[in-house]
Design a protein around this motif. Sequence first.
Motif, PDB file in Angstrom:
ATOM      1  N   GLU A   5      95.756  21.158  37.409  1.00 51.85           N
ATOM      2  CA  GLU A   5      96.547  21.607  36.269  1.00 51.85           C
ATOM      3  C   GLU A   5      96.002  21.036  34.964  1.00 51.85           C
ATOM      4  OE1 GLU A   5      99.503  23.704  38.585  1.00 51.85           O
ATOM      5  OE2 GLU A   5      99.140  23.630  36.427  1.00 51.85           O
ATOM      6  N   GLN A   6      95.877  21.908  34.000  1.00 47.58           N
ATOM      7  CA  GLN A   6      95.479  21.510  32.655  1.00 47.58           C
ATOM      8  C   GLN A   6      96.357  22.252  31.647  1.00 47.58           C
ATOM      9  OE1 GLN A   6      90.925  22.362  33.368  1.00 47.58           O
ATOM     10  NE2 GLN A   6      91.159  21.027  31.573  1.00 47.58           N
ATOM     11  N   ASN A   7      96.636  21.614  30.550  1.00 45.01           N
ATOM     12  CA  ASN A   7      97.315  22.289  29.448  1.00 45.01           C
ATOM     13  C   ASN A   7      96.328  23.248  28.809  1.00 45.01           C
ATOM     14  OD1 ASN A   7      98.426  22.987  26.913  1.00 45.01           O
ATOM     15  ND2 ASN A   7      99.724  21.169  26.988  1.00 45.01           N
ATOM     16  N   SER A   8      96.704  24.510  28.701  1.00 46.72           N
ATOM     17  CA  SER A   8      95.753  25.507  28.212  1.00 46.72           C
ATOM     18  C   SER A   8      95.429  25.366  26.731  1.00 46.72           C
ATOM     19  CB  SER A   8      96.288  26.910  28.490  1.00 46.72           C
ATOM     20  OG  SER A   8      97.507  27.112  27.799  1.00 46.72           O
ATOM     21  N   GLY A   9      96.336  24.674  26.000  1.00 51.07           N
ATOM     22  CA  GLY A   9      96.128  24.504  24.564  1.00 51.07           C
ATOM     23  C   GLY A   9      96.434  25.775  23.793  1.00 51.07           C
ATOM     24  N   ILE A 101      87.834  22.737  43.175  1.00 50.71           N
ATOM     25  CA  ILE A 101      88.938  23.470  42.577  1.00 50.71           C
ATOM     26  C   ILE A 101      88.891  23.258  41.068  1.00 50.71           C
ATOM     27  CG2 ILE A 101      91.421  23.843  42.549  1.00 50.71           C
ATOM     28  CD1 ILE A 101      90.102  24.487  45.205  1.00 50.71           C
ATOM     29  N   TRP A 102      88.983  24.352  40.328  1.00 51.80           N
ATOM     30  CA  TRP A 102      88.844  24.309  38.883  1.00 51.80           C
ATOM     31  C   TRP A 102      90.205  24.483  38.202  1.00 51.80           C
ATOM     32  CZ3 TRP A 102      84.023  23.777  36.469  1.00 51.80           C
ATOM     33  CH2 TRP A 102      82.925  23.808  37.332  1.00 51.80           C
ATOM     34  N   GLY A 103      90.411  23.705  37.162  1.00 52.69           N
ATOM     35  CA  GLY A 103      91.551  23.949  36.309  1.00 52.69           C
ATOM     36  C   GLY A 103      91.273  25.134  35.397  1.00 52.69           C
ATOM     37  N   ALA A 104      92.320  25.606  34.740  1.00 55.74           N
ATOM     38  CA  ALA A 104      92.190  26.777  33.873  1.00 55.74           C
ATOM     39  C   ALA A 104      91.535  26.447  32.546  1.00 55.74           C
ATOM     40  CB  ALA A 104      93.561  27.410  33.653  1.00 55.74           C
ATOM     41  N   GLY A 105      91.417  25.151  32.248  1.00 53.27           N
ATOM     42  CA  GLY A 105      90.739  24.755  31.024  1.00 53.27           C
ATOM     43  C   GLY A 105      91.682  24.518  29.863  1.00 53.27           C
TER      44      GLY A 105
END
Lengths: 112, 116
Positions: A5-9, A101-105
Amino acid sequence: QKEVEQNSGPLSVPEGAIASLNCTYSDRGSQSFFWYRQYSGKSPELIMFIYSNGDKEDGRFTAQLNKASQYVSLLIRDSQPSDSATYLCAVEYMDSNYQLIWGAGTKLIIKP
Amino acid sequence: SAVISQKPSRDICQRGTSLTIQCQVDSQVTMMFWYRQQPGQSLTLIATANQGSEATYESGFVIDKFPISRPNLTFSTLTVSNMSPEDSSIYLCSVPRTGTSTDTQYFGPGTRLTVL
């Protein structure tokens, strides 16, 4: 469910300030953690990787890993407009097969 | 670091057709990865291509739709078959740093596909 999980900004930071990017993951068995930078229209490029708890510094970049809390962060000191990009967090999950596994950035914008 | 090239860099295709994307690496690598990145989203692994064996596909991706070839240690192709507008995406190949282990990945420049 394997999640990163990442905050998409977008995260907007003034030039010269510290940018702090965060990433949480769900697999306690994960051992390898990566931060990639992706400029618009370009492919991802590695910024840093970290395997051990604590901090790892490379120039203006510091990766921080806390396995107990299952988060990894990236600090960018003295932020420059050229740091404006999307930052992707990638976590290697322990599985029978290799799986990254990649976060959405998080989109980072450095304002002059 | 590995130098990776992809062809084509971009293409516009009609629905129902197929497109083959090529990935060339400047050194021999055992593992190559194919990813899809849809607009505004992160990377999704399509499959892992190992030389001398069948590609391993991730959940949601099938060989009939995305056939992969890996004829040698420096080259791979991904075909997007019977395309629909939902296949519009950037397709990326990557290789791990050490060539054989699960490690830092180097990416090709990507193929931007638009399906009309």
